[in-house]
Design an enzyme around this catalytic site. Sequence first.
Site, PDB file in Angstrom:
ATOM      1  N   HIS A  11      -0.144   7.189   3.618  1.00  0.00           N
ATOM      2  CA  HIS A  11       1.211   6.772   3.992  1.00  0.00           C
ATOM      3  C   HIS A  11       2.200   7.758   3.383  1.00  0.00           C
ATOM      4  O   HIS A  11       2.222   7.936   2.156  1.00  0.00           O
ATOM      5  CB  HIS A  11       1.538   5.376   3.461  1.00  0.00           C
ATOM      6  CG  HIS A  11       0.626   4.306   3.964  1.00  0.00           C
ATOM      7  ND1 HIS A  11       0.599   3.900   5.276  1.00  0.00           N
ATOM      8  CD2 HIS A  11      -0.305   3.563   3.318  1.00  0.00           C
ATOM      9  CE1 HIS A  11      -0.304   2.940   5.408  1.00  0.00           C
ATOM     10  NE2 HIS A  11      -0.869   2.717   4.244  1.00  0.00           N
ATOM     11  N   ALA A  67       0.799  -1.224   0.000  1.00  0.00           N
ATOM     12  CA  ALA A  67       0.000   0.000   0.000  1.00  0.00           C
ATOM     13  C   ALA A  67       0.836   1.282   0.000  1.00  0.00           C
ATOM     14  O   ALA A  67       0.298   2.363   0.259  1.00  0.00           O
ATOM     15  CB  ALA A  67      -0.933  -0.016   1.205  1.00  0.00           C
ATOM     16  N   ASN A  75       1.940  -3.237   7.860  1.00  0.00           N
ATOM     17  CA  ASN A  75       2.889  -4.154   7.209  1.00  0.00           C
ATOM     18  C   ASN A  75       3.805  -3.375   6.279  1.00  0.00           C
ATOM     19  O   ASN A  75       4.938  -3.777   6.001  1.00  0.00           O
ATOM     20  CB  ASN A  75       2.136  -5.227   6.429  1.00  0.00           C
ATOM     21  CG  ASN A  75       1.553  -6.286   7.350  1.00  0.00           C
ATOM     22  OD1 ASN A  75       2.259  -7.175   7.807  1.00  0.00           O
ATOM     23  ND2 ASN A  75       0.277  -6.161   7.650  1.00  0.00           N
TER      24      ASN A  75
HETATM   25  N1  LIG Z   1       1.886  -5.398   2.606  1.00  0.00           N
HETATM   26  C1  LIG Z   1       0.915  -4.499   2.605  1.00  0.00           C
HETATM   27  O1  LIG Z   1       1.063  -3.397   2.087  1.00  0.00           O
HETATM   28  C2  LIG Z   1      -0.388  -4.823   3.212  1.00  0.00           C
HETATM   29  C3  LIG Z   1      -0.568  -5.973   3.916  1.00  0.00           C
HETATM   30  N2  LIG Z   1      -1.768  -6.274   4.465  1.00  0.00           N
HETATM   31  C4  LIG Z   1      -1.874  -7.541   5.183  1.00  0.00           C
HETATM   32  O2  LIG Z   1      -2.264  -8.537   4.232  1.00  0.00           O
HETATM   33  C5  LIG Z   1      -3.020  -9.558   4.892  1.00  0.00           C
HETATM   34  C6  LIG Z   1      -4.350  -9.756   4.185  1.00  0.00           C
HETATM   35  O3  LIG Z   1      -5.079  -8.547   4.225  1.00  0.00           O
HETATM   36  P1  LIG Z   1      -6.653  -8.527   3.930  1.00  0.00           P
HETATM   37  O4  LIG Z   1      -6.958  -9.348   2.750  1.00  0.00           O
HETATM   38  O5  LIG Z   1      -7.069  -7.133   3.983  1.00  0.00           O
HETATM   39  O6  LIG Z   1      -7.194  -9.260   5.242  1.00  0.00           O
HETATM   40  P2  LIG Z   1      -8.642  -9.887   5.456  1.00  0.00           P
HETATM   41  O7  LIG Z   1      -8.825  -9.946   6.938  1.00  0.00           O
HETATM   42  O8  LIG Z   1      -9.652  -9.169   4.649  1.00  0.00           O
HETATM   43  O9  LIG Z   1      -8.497 -11.362   4.870  1.00  0.00           O
HETATM   44  C7  LIG Z   1      -7.612 -12.322   5.376  1.00  0.00           C
HETATM   45  C8  LIG Z   1      -8.328 -13.654   5.436  1.00  0.00           C
HETATM   46  O10 LIG Z   1      -7.373 -14.672   5.788  1.00  0.00           O
HETATM   47  C9  LIG Z   1      -7.877 -15.389   6.952  1.00  0.00           C
HETATM   48  N3  LIG Z   1      -6.776 -15.922   7.729  1.00  0.00           N
HETATM   49  C10 LIG Z   1      -5.965 -15.263   8.596  1.00  0.00           C
HETATM   50  N4  LIG Z   1      -5.055 -16.094   9.113  1.00  0.00           N
HETATM   51  C11 LIG Z   1      -5.310 -17.322   8.598  1.00  0.00           C
HETATM   52  C12 LIG Z   1      -4.714 -18.612   8.768  1.00  0.00           C
HETATM   53  N5  LIG Z   1      -3.655 -18.789   9.584  1.00  0.00           N
HETATM   54  N6  LIG Z   1      -5.227 -19.653   8.092  1.00  0.00           N
HETATM   55  C13 LIG Z   1      -6.302 -19.470   7.268  1.00  0.00           C
HETATM   56  N7  LIG Z   1      -6.900 -18.292   7.053  1.00  0.00           N
HETATM   57  C14 LIG Z   1      -6.404 -17.212   7.710  1.00  0.00           C
HETATM   58  C15 LIG Z   1      -8.651 -14.319   7.681  1.00  0.00           C
HETATM   59  O11 LIG Z   1      -9.487 -14.840   8.676  1.00  0.00           O
HETATM   60  P3  LIG Z   1      -9.662 -13.998  10.055  1.00  0.00           P
HETATM   61  O12 LIG Z   1     -10.578 -12.866   9.710  1.00  0.00           O
HETATM   62  O13 LIG Z   1     -10.273 -14.979  10.993  1.00  0.00           O
HETATM   63  O14 LIG Z   1      -8.308 -13.537  10.482  1.00  0.00           O
HETATM   64  C16 LIG Z   1      -9.409 -13.671   6.546  1.00  0.00           C
HETATM   65  O15 LIG Z   1     -10.502 -14.433   6.132  1.00  0.00           O
HETATM   66  C17 LIG Z   1      -3.168  -9.093   6.348  1.00  0.00           C
HETATM   67  O16 LIG Z   1      -2.154  -9.668   7.131  1.00  0.00           O
HETATM   68  C18 LIG Z   1      -2.960  -7.590   6.248  1.00  0.00           C
HETATM   69  O17 LIG Z   1      -2.534  -7.015   7.453  1.00  0.00           O
HETATM   70  C19 LIG Z   1      -2.843  -5.449   4.306  1.00  0.00           C
HETATM   71  C20 LIG Z   1      -2.703  -4.286   3.611  1.00  0.00           C
HETATM   72  C21 LIG Z   1      -1.468  -3.855   3.050  1.00  0.00           C
HETATM   73  O1  LIG Z   2      -3.317  -1.074   3.421  1.00  0.00           O
HETATM   74  C1  LIG Z   2      -2.731  -0.238   4.096  1.00  0.00           C
HETATM   75  O2  LIG Z   2      -2.989   0.980   4.056  1.00  0.00           O
HETATM   76  C2  LIG Z   2      -1.607  -0.642   4.971  1.00  0.00           C
HETATM   77  C3  LIG Z   2      -1.860  -1.801   5.807  1.00  0.00           C
HETATM   78  O3  LIG Z   2      -2.968  -2.115   6.202  1.00  0.00           O
HETATM   79  C4  LIG Z   2      -0.693  -2.595   6.167  1.00  0.00           C
HETATM   80  O4  LIG Z   2       0.416  -2.246   5.757  1.00  0.00           O
HETATM   81  O5  LIG Z   2      -0.854  -3.594   6.892  1.00  0.00           O
END
Ligand SMILES: NC(=O)C1=CN([C@@H]2O[C@H](COP(=O)(O)OP(=O)(O)OC[C@H]3O[C@@H](n4cnc5c(N)ncnc54)[C@H](OP(=O)(O)O)[C@@H]3O)[C@@H](O)[C@H]2O)C=CC1
Ligand SMILES: O=C([O-])CC(=O)C(=O)O
Length: 271
Positions: free
Chosen positions: A222, A124, A192
Amino acid sequence: MLKIGVFGCGAIGGEICRAIDNGQIEAELYAIYDHHDESLEWVKSSLENFDPQIMEIVEMVREVDLVVECASQQAVYEVVPAALHAKCDVMVVSVGAFVDTQLLEMAENIAREKNCRIYVPSGAICGIDGLISASAAALHSVTLTTEKPPEGLRGAPYVLKNNIDIDSITGRTVLFEGSATEAVQSFPANVNVAATLSLAGIGFDNTRVRIVLNPALTRNIHEIAVEGEFGRFTSRVENVPSPTNPKTSYLAPLSVISTLKKLTQSFNVGT
Ligand SMILES: NC(=O)C1=CN([C@@H]2O[C@H](COP(=O)(O)OP(=O)(O)OC[C@H]3O[C@@H](n4cnc5c(N)ncnc54)[C@H](OP(=O)(O)O)[C@@H]3O)[C@@H](O)[C@H]2O)C=CC1
Ligand SMILES: O=C([O-])CC(=O)C(=O)O
């Protein structure tokens, strides 16, 4: 054709599945997994061309060429070693998990031994390309300021631990200032991006992070400031939040989609 497995079917996973399904990414959506059946059903029902199998990680890594982790930092411990041991490439979105140096070193060692790749998309934030270029010479400082509306920070361990009533905050308020090491552990689903910045730049302990709550915002902002031998740059992105997960910005799945496209294209632009 590249066979892809998507682990985690939420805001990011759903977008990736649909991008493969509609042909934006030239690959086969072979398998999906999430611990919520309704998330799996939601994704499956949104697809027109592929009917991916639901597979736990142990089975998934035997079948696909690349697993995309888009679940949680906890899931990285499960997905990354399983994929690499099975000689399967892996893309990690919950990058904050790599604050654990043991996990990071183990992943790098297995990847080297098995000749596999670990991909970390920019996510992001904007400016990772410039930071990577700049890191070929000395870097002096890297700072991230993340500013989100209440929904973008609700439920974070730091907010709960410190009994912060985010609904009672009426003006722009700095919630946290510290290292990326502390930030990604205190806000595992919110910054993240701080981990990605750390891995591309000067490491978790030296990357500074400020997290601001602003009730007047509707976007996730950000701002990055980098100084080094190359000079200095700043970048600022005002992100539209994902409709299904307001913590996550829409740019995050778009970044994963673009990174996946790069893997399947012969002509690539950018650092
Ligand atoms: N690198 C970046 O820039 C960014 C990273 N992220 C990260 O990316 C990841 C995904 O984001 P997003 O799609 O928005 O998240 P969501 O919560 O919308 O979707 C994640 C899904 O994965 C499930 N899940 C979590 N842990 C497990 C596991 N161990 N086994 C099976 N299923 C699991 C969640 O269930 P449950 O709801 O029960 O946890 C949920 O259904 C997150 O960790 C988020 O913080 C997000 C935004 C930006
Ligand atoms: O999507 C974003 O703005 C950032 C975020 O949640 C992450 O880095 O985990």
